[in-house]
Design an enzyme around this catalytic site. Structure first.
Site, PDB file in Angstrom:
ATOM      1  N   LYS A   6       0.828  -1.215   0.000  1.00  0.00           N
ATOM      2  CA  LYS A   6       0.000   0.000   0.000  1.00  0.00           C
ATOM      3  C   LYS A   6       0.862   1.264   0.000  1.00  0.00           C
ATOM      4  O   LYS A   6       0.625   2.199  -0.758  1.00  0.00           O
ATOM      5  CB  LYS A   6      -0.927   0.004   1.235  1.00  0.00           C
ATOM      6  N   ARG A  51      -9.825   0.531   8.878  1.00  0.00           N
ATOM      7  CA  ARG A  51      -9.169  -0.735   9.202  1.00  0.00           C
ATOM      8  C   ARG A  51     -10.168  -1.746   9.759  1.00  0.00           C
ATOM      9  O   ARG A  51      -9.811  -2.854  10.093  1.00  0.00           O
ATOM     10  CB  ARG A  51      -8.152  -0.410  10.284  1.00  0.00           C
ATOM     11  N   ARG A  61      11.782  -5.719   5.269  1.00  0.00           N
ATOM     12  CA  ARG A  61      11.600  -4.276   5.005  1.00  0.00           C
ATOM     13  C   ARG A  61      12.520  -3.438   5.901  1.00  0.00           C
ATOM     14  O   ARG A  61      12.731  -3.721   7.067  1.00  0.00           O
ATOM     15  CB  ARG A  61      10.156  -3.859   5.264  1.00  0.00           C
ATOM     16  N   ARG A  92      11.399  -1.558  11.388  1.00  0.00           N
ATOM     17  CA  ARG A  92      10.281  -1.181  12.262  1.00  0.00           C
ATOM     18  C   ARG A  92      10.084  -2.247  13.338  1.00  0.00           C
ATOM     19  O   ARG A  92      10.218  -3.446  13.070  1.00  0.00           O
ATOM     20  CB  ARG A  92       8.992  -1.041  11.426  1.00  0.00           C
ATOM     21  N   ARG A 147      -0.143  -8.748  13.570  1.00  0.00           N
ATOM     22  CA  ARG A 147      -0.737  -7.904  12.525  1.00  0.00           C
ATOM     23  C   ARG A 147      -1.540  -8.728  11.515  1.00  0.00           C
ATOM     24  O   ARG A 147      -2.585  -8.297  11.049  1.00  0.00           O
ATOM     25  CB  ARG A 147       0.365  -7.123  11.805  1.00  0.00           C
TER      26      ARG A 147
HETATM   27  P1  AP5 Z   1       4.905  -1.564   1.839  1.00  0.00           P
HETATM   28  O1  AP5 Z   1       4.563  -0.795   0.608  1.00  0.00           O
HETATM   29  O2  AP5 Z   1       5.593  -0.838   2.952  1.00  0.00           O
HETATM   30  O3  AP5 Z   1       3.600  -2.329   2.369  1.00  0.00           O
HETATM   31  P2  AP5 Z   1       2.328  -1.807   3.145  1.00  0.00           P
HETATM   32  O4  AP5 Z   1       1.140  -2.528   2.623  1.00  0.00           O
HETATM   33  O5  AP5 Z   1       2.276  -0.306   3.135  1.00  0.00           O
HETATM   34  O6  AP5 Z   1       2.690  -2.353   4.576  1.00  0.00           O
HETATM   35  P3  AP5 Z   1       2.522  -1.727   6.037  1.00  0.00           P
HETATM   36  O7  AP5 Z   1       3.204  -2.691   6.942  1.00  0.00           O
HETATM   37  O8  AP5 Z   1       3.009  -0.306   6.121  1.00  0.00           O
HETATM   38  O9  AP5 Z   1       1.022  -1.766   6.207  1.00  0.00           O
HETATM   39  P4  AP5 Z   1       0.291  -1.942   7.507  1.00  0.00           P
HETATM   40  O10 AP5 Z   1      -1.099  -1.792   7.031  1.00  0.00           O
HETATM   41  O11 AP5 Z   1       0.565  -3.163   8.279  1.00  0.00           O
HETATM   42  O12 AP5 Z   1       0.920  -0.804   8.453  1.00  0.00           O
HETATM   43  P5  AP5 Z   1       0.582   0.729   8.635  1.00  0.00           P
HETATM   44  O13 AP5 Z   1       1.846   1.461   8.460  1.00  0.00           O
HETATM   45  O14 AP5 Z   1      -0.606   1.142   7.847  1.00  0.00           O
HETATM   46  O15 AP5 Z   1       5.788  -2.809   1.388  1.00  0.00           O
HETATM   47  C1  AP5 Z   1       6.273  -3.753   2.334  1.00  0.00           C
HETATM   48  C2  AP5 Z   1       7.613  -4.342   1.834  1.00  0.00           C
HETATM   49  O16 AP5 Z   1       7.371  -5.043   0.622  1.00  0.00           O
HETATM   50  C3  AP5 Z   1       8.683  -3.274   1.514  1.00  0.00           C
HETATM   51  O17 AP5 Z   1       9.945  -3.756   1.898  1.00  0.00           O
HETATM   52  C4  AP5 Z   1       8.589  -3.104  -0.008  1.00  0.00           C
HETATM   53  O18 AP5 Z   1       9.829  -2.707  -0.572  1.00  0.00           O
HETATM   54  C5  AP5 Z   1       8.175  -4.495  -0.448  1.00  0.00           C
HETATM   55  N1  AP5 Z   1       7.334  -4.493  -1.640  1.00  0.00           N
HETATM   56  C6  AP5 Z   1       6.356  -3.600  -1.971  1.00  0.00           C
HETATM   57  N2  AP5 Z   1       5.810  -3.914  -3.153  1.00  0.00           N
HETATM   58  C7  AP5 Z   1       6.439  -5.038  -3.575  1.00  0.00           C
HETATM   59  C8  AP5 Z   1       6.299  -5.873  -4.743  1.00  0.00           C
HETATM   60  N3  AP5 Z   1       5.404  -5.605  -5.699  1.00  0.00           N
HETATM   61  N4  AP5 Z   1       7.111  -6.959  -4.819  1.00  0.00           N
HETATM   62  C9  AP5 Z   1       8.017  -7.255  -3.852  1.00  0.00           C
HETATM   63  N5  AP5 Z   1       8.208  -6.494  -2.749  1.00  0.00           N
HETATM   64  C10 AP5 Z   1       7.413  -5.419  -2.602  1.00  0.00           C
HETATM   65  O19 AP5 Z   1       0.129   0.743  10.175  1.00  0.00           O
HETATM   66  C11 AP5 Z   1       1.038   0.477  11.204  1.00  0.00           C
HETATM   67  C12 AP5 Z   1       0.295   0.443  12.532  1.00  0.00           C
HETATM   68  O20 AP5 Z   1      -0.349   1.710  12.776  1.00  0.00           O
HETATM   69  C13 AP5 Z   1      -0.830  -0.575  12.666  1.00  0.00           C
HETATM   70  O21 AP5 Z   1      -0.356  -1.876  12.995  1.00  0.00           O
HETATM   71  C14 AP5 Z   1      -1.649   0.044  13.812  1.00  0.00           C
HETATM   72  O22 AP5 Z   1      -1.009  -0.151  15.061  1.00  0.00           O
HETATM   73  C15 AP5 Z   1      -1.580   1.523  13.473  1.00  0.00           C
HETATM   74  N6  AP5 Z   1      -2.675   1.929  12.582  1.00  0.00           N
HETATM   75  C16 AP5 Z   1      -2.570   2.376  11.294  1.00  0.00           C
HETATM   76  N7  AP5 Z   1      -3.774   2.647  10.789  1.00  0.00           N
HETATM   77  C17 AP5 Z   1      -4.668   2.377  11.764  1.00  0.00           C
HETATM   78  C18 AP5 Z   1      -6.094   2.428  11.838  1.00  0.00           C
HETATM   79  N8  AP5 Z   1      -6.826   2.840  10.769  1.00  0.00           N
HETATM   80  N9  AP5 Z   1      -6.698   2.069  12.986  1.00  0.00           N
HETATM   81  C19 AP5 Z   1      -5.973   1.680  14.065  1.00  0.00           C
HETATM   82  N10 AP5 Z   1      -4.635   1.574  14.057  1.00  0.00           N
HETATM   83  C20 AP5 Z   1      -3.986   1.919  12.915  1.00  0.00           C
END
Ligand code: AP5
Length: 214
Positions: free
Chosen positions: A13, A87, A126, A160, A171
């Site tokens: 994402k 979420r 990552r 992270r 997660r």
């Molecule tokens: P990346 O693009 O970083 O993936 P992502 O889907 O953004 O992963 P996140 O871990 O950031 O998502 P998340 O939803 O768990 O965490 P968030 O930050 O929103 O890619 C991941 C890896 O894959 C990278 O190394 C990249 O290079 C690689 N990659 C990408 N595309 C690729 C491809 N096509 N092929 C191969 N490799 C690839 O949230 C974090 C925390 O915040 C949550 O756990 C929670 O505690 C809190 N939080 C956030 N939003 C809320 C909410 N709405 N409500 C409550 N708590 C929340």
């Protein structure tokens, strides 16, 4: 065109949002980035959110919804991407009200589909730049010079806390229990678009772009 990008942790994402911002000039609202920035700046919100982030649990809905409300109201005109919010179904219901108040709408909910085994290797490898937020992968997208961020030259490129094995397990479970029902929710609303999130970043981007244009 305002879109929601959702999918399991590690589905790409953030990576795809960066490409949409860079190439289509869309605005990016990432609740994960907002929470990490608050933690880094040690604000009241950050101190409250940190324990949830580190463990891979969801920050309570009221805190999250209030934060998104502020951002939506302050946002300049133009297309936006919601990444990481909503979420769960109650956040999705709250979003309807927030968008109504802000006189904005959501056109498409894009779901990025990636198999679980790929998610675990993407997340555990990552690395993230603490300074500018650029995202790397130890094998798939390493730092060009092996030491500093390609974009801002900071040497503070870290793993992270929630990319460590126990938090990854939490997660994935939180995703399955709370977030995956959003697929049905947006299907019923008639705006769900499913995207194959496997393959190279550019290939996934092309699929997204074609769905946005359609
Ligand atoms: P990346 O693009 O970083 O993936 P992502 O889907 O953004 O992963 P996140 O871990 O950031 O998502 P998340 O939803 O768990 O965490 P968030 O930050 O929103 O890619 C991941 C890896 O894959 C990278 O190394 C990249 O290079 C690689 N990659 C990408 N595309 C690729 C491809 N096509 N092929 C191969 N490799 C690839 O949230 C974090 C925390 O915040 C949550 O756990 C929670 O505690 C809190 N939080 C956030 N939003 C809320 C909410 N709405 N409500 C409550 N708590 C929340």
């Amino acid at each position: 065109m305002n879109i929601l990008l959702f999918g399991p942790p590690g589905s790409g994402k953030g990576t795809q949002s960066s490409l949409l911002v860079e190439r289509l000039g869309m605005k990016h609202i990432s609740t994960g980035d907002l929470f990490r920035s608050a933690v880094k700046n040690k604000t009241k919100l950050g101190l409250e959110a940190k324990k949830y982030l580190d463990q891979g649990r969801l920050v309570p809905d009221t805190v999250t919804i209030n934060m998104v409300e502020e951002v939506l109201f302050d946002m300049p005109k133009g297309s936006f991407i919601l990444d990481g919010f909503p979420r769960n179904v109650s956040q999705a219901e709250a979003l309807v009200g927030l968008l109504g108040k802000a006189k904005k709408n959501l056109d498409k909910a894009l779901f990025l589909e990636v198999p679980t085994e790929d998610l675990v290797s993407r997340l555990s490898g990552r690395r993230t730049c603490r300074s500018c937020g650029a995202v790397y992968h130890v094998s798939g997208k390493p730092l060009k010079n092996g030491k500093t961020c390609d974009q801002c030259d900071s040497s503070d490129v870290y793993q992270r806390e929630d990319d460590k094995p126990e938090a990854i397990r939490t997660r994935l479970k939180v995703y399955a229990d709370s977030t995956s029902p959003l697929k049905d929710y947006y299907q019923k609303k008639g705006i769900l678009v499913e995207i194959d999130g496997t393959g190279r970043e550019e290939e996934v981007f092309k699929r997204i772009q074609s769905k946005i244009k359609a």
